[in-house]
Scaffold this motif. Structure first.
Motif, PDB file in Angstrom:
ATOM      1  N   ASP A 108       7.358  -2.368   4.072  1.00  0.00           N
ATOM      2  CA  ASP A 108       6.125  -2.128   3.344  1.00  0.00           C
ATOM      3  C   ASP A 108       5.967  -0.633   3.098  1.00  0.00           C
ATOM      4  OD1 ASP A 108       3.859  -2.826   2.007  1.00  0.00           O
ATOM      5  OD2 ASP A 108       2.740  -3.520   3.760  1.00  0.00           O
ATOM      6  N   VAL A 167       2.822   2.411   1.910  1.00  0.00           N
ATOM      7  CA  VAL A 167       1.410   2.706   1.678  1.00  0.00           C
ATOM      8  C   VAL A 167       1.320   3.986   0.862  1.00  0.00           C
ATOM      9  CG1 VAL A 167       0.594   1.569   3.769  1.00  0.00           C
ATOM     10  CG2 VAL A 167       1.202   3.991   3.844  1.00  0.00           C
ATOM     11  N   PHE A 188       5.836   2.172   5.895  1.00  0.00           N
ATOM     12  CA  PHE A 188       4.818   1.726   6.840  1.00  0.00           C
ATOM     13  C   PHE A 188       5.350   0.492   7.537  1.00  0.00           C
ATOM     14  CE2 PHE A 188       0.981  -0.743   7.923  1.00  0.00           C
ATOM     15  CZ  PHE A 188       0.287   0.203   8.672  1.00  0.00           C
ATOM     16  N   ASP A 200      -1.080   7.259   0.346  1.00  0.00           N
ATOM     17  CA  ASP A 200      -2.166   8.063   0.891  1.00  0.00           C
ATOM     18  C   ASP A 200      -2.655   8.987  -0.224  1.00  0.00           C
ATOM     19  OD1 ASP A 200      -3.831   9.819   2.220  1.00  0.00           O
ATOM     20  OD2 ASP A 200      -2.462  10.158   3.896  1.00  0.00           O
TER      21      ASP A 200
END
Length: 299
Positions: free
Chosen positions: A186, A188, A182, A190
């Motif tokens: 970084d 993320v 991301f 889901d």
């Protein structure tokens, strides 16, 4: 599948057995845990004993993990580990002393066969999940193969990696989610990825520690946000994963690899208690999984 078509998900995944530990098939939550890399023979052995004691106390089946070589470190000067020969010797001693099955990753096709003589699960690193020769070589050993989903792949694209292993005659495949890139530096997670991955019919692990990594955020090393390991792991178990993958260290601040995103050993007991309780809740997706056949006998 046509564009826009929906994939039906009924919670059914096959059971894959590795060293006596069953993954998927409606079995109890499994734990894959250990240090990122073998720092020393003694340290790896002591950590395996400590993690094993916590797992036994909480009734969670354990597969111990450690790498003999970290070939994808950020910097050329980063510690990589003892190498193939010495690393496998350490893992063989841990397996003999503890009776716990072992997982390690391989980065080159030539590493698969010698590693398979020692370990129960060969792992394909996320950055290498599209490397056909590596997957085929690992699958050809007959050992269970854990393929980490690349940070750059959509969940359902992992069907192609699974198909490569199947083409080599091995359907003892596990898939691990470890977050998606991301922006810069970084990751993320889901939660939609877990039912999508399980719809491919194979057990799914969640790597709660690499998911909080901040790639390259340090000066030649990756950073991390270890404070988010527990909530993300709890959410993933509630979403139906078959096991949790954790890098665990007794002194994360002194770890020679991935310390910022490692779970401190003294937090493992409480986390396993929490995760096991969530996994036992009625109505979880994994409860519908008992219908799938096991993925062949262990070699």
């Amino acid at each position: 599948m046509s564009r826009g078509a929906r994939r039906t998900y009924n919670g059914t995944v096959r059971e894959v057995v590795a060293g006596g530990v069953a993954l998927g098939g409606g079995r109890p939550l499994a734990l894959v845990a250990g240090p990122c890399v073998i720092e020393s023979d003694r340290h790896a052995h002591e950590l395996a004993l400590a993690i094993g004691e916590v797992a036994r106390r909480r009734g969670v089946p354990l597969i111990f993990k450690a790498s003999f070589d970290k070939a994808n470190r950020t910097s050329l000067t980063s510690f990589r580990g003892p190498g193939l020969v010495r690393g496998l010797e350490t893992l063989a001693r841990i397996k003999a002393a503890t009776g716990v099955p072992i997982l390690t990753d391989v980065h080159e096709p030539a590493q698969a066969a010698p590693a398979a003589e020692v370990v129960d699960v060969l792992q394909i690193p996320a950055f290498l999940c599209r490397q056909t020769d590596l997957i085929v070589a690992a699958a050809a050993t007959g050992r269970a193969v854990n393929i980490k989903k690349g940070q750059f792949l959509a969940p359902l694209q992992m069907r192609h990696a699974i198909a490569k292993a199947a083409a080599a005659g091995n359907d003892r495949v596990v898939v691990t989610e470890r977050g998606t890139s991301f922006g810069h530096g970084d990751l993320v997670v889901d939660m939609r990825a877990f039912p999508q991955l399980r719809s491919l019919g194979h057990p799914v692990l969640y790597d709660a520690t690499h998911s909080v990594q901040r790639p390259g955020a340090g000066d030649g090393v990756s950073g991390g946000q270890a404070e988010f390991i527990e909530p993300l792991a709890a959410a993933a178990v509630a979403a139906g994963v078959d096991g949790v993958f954790l890098e665990v260290h007794d002194r994360p601040a002194e770890a020679r690899s991935d310390g910022p995103n490692a779970l401190p050993l003294d937090r493992l007991d409480a986390l396993l208690e929490r995760l096991a309780a969530i996994h036992r809740l009625p109505g979880r997706p994994a409860e519908a999984a008992r219908a799938a056949p096991p993925a062949g006998p262990e070699p």
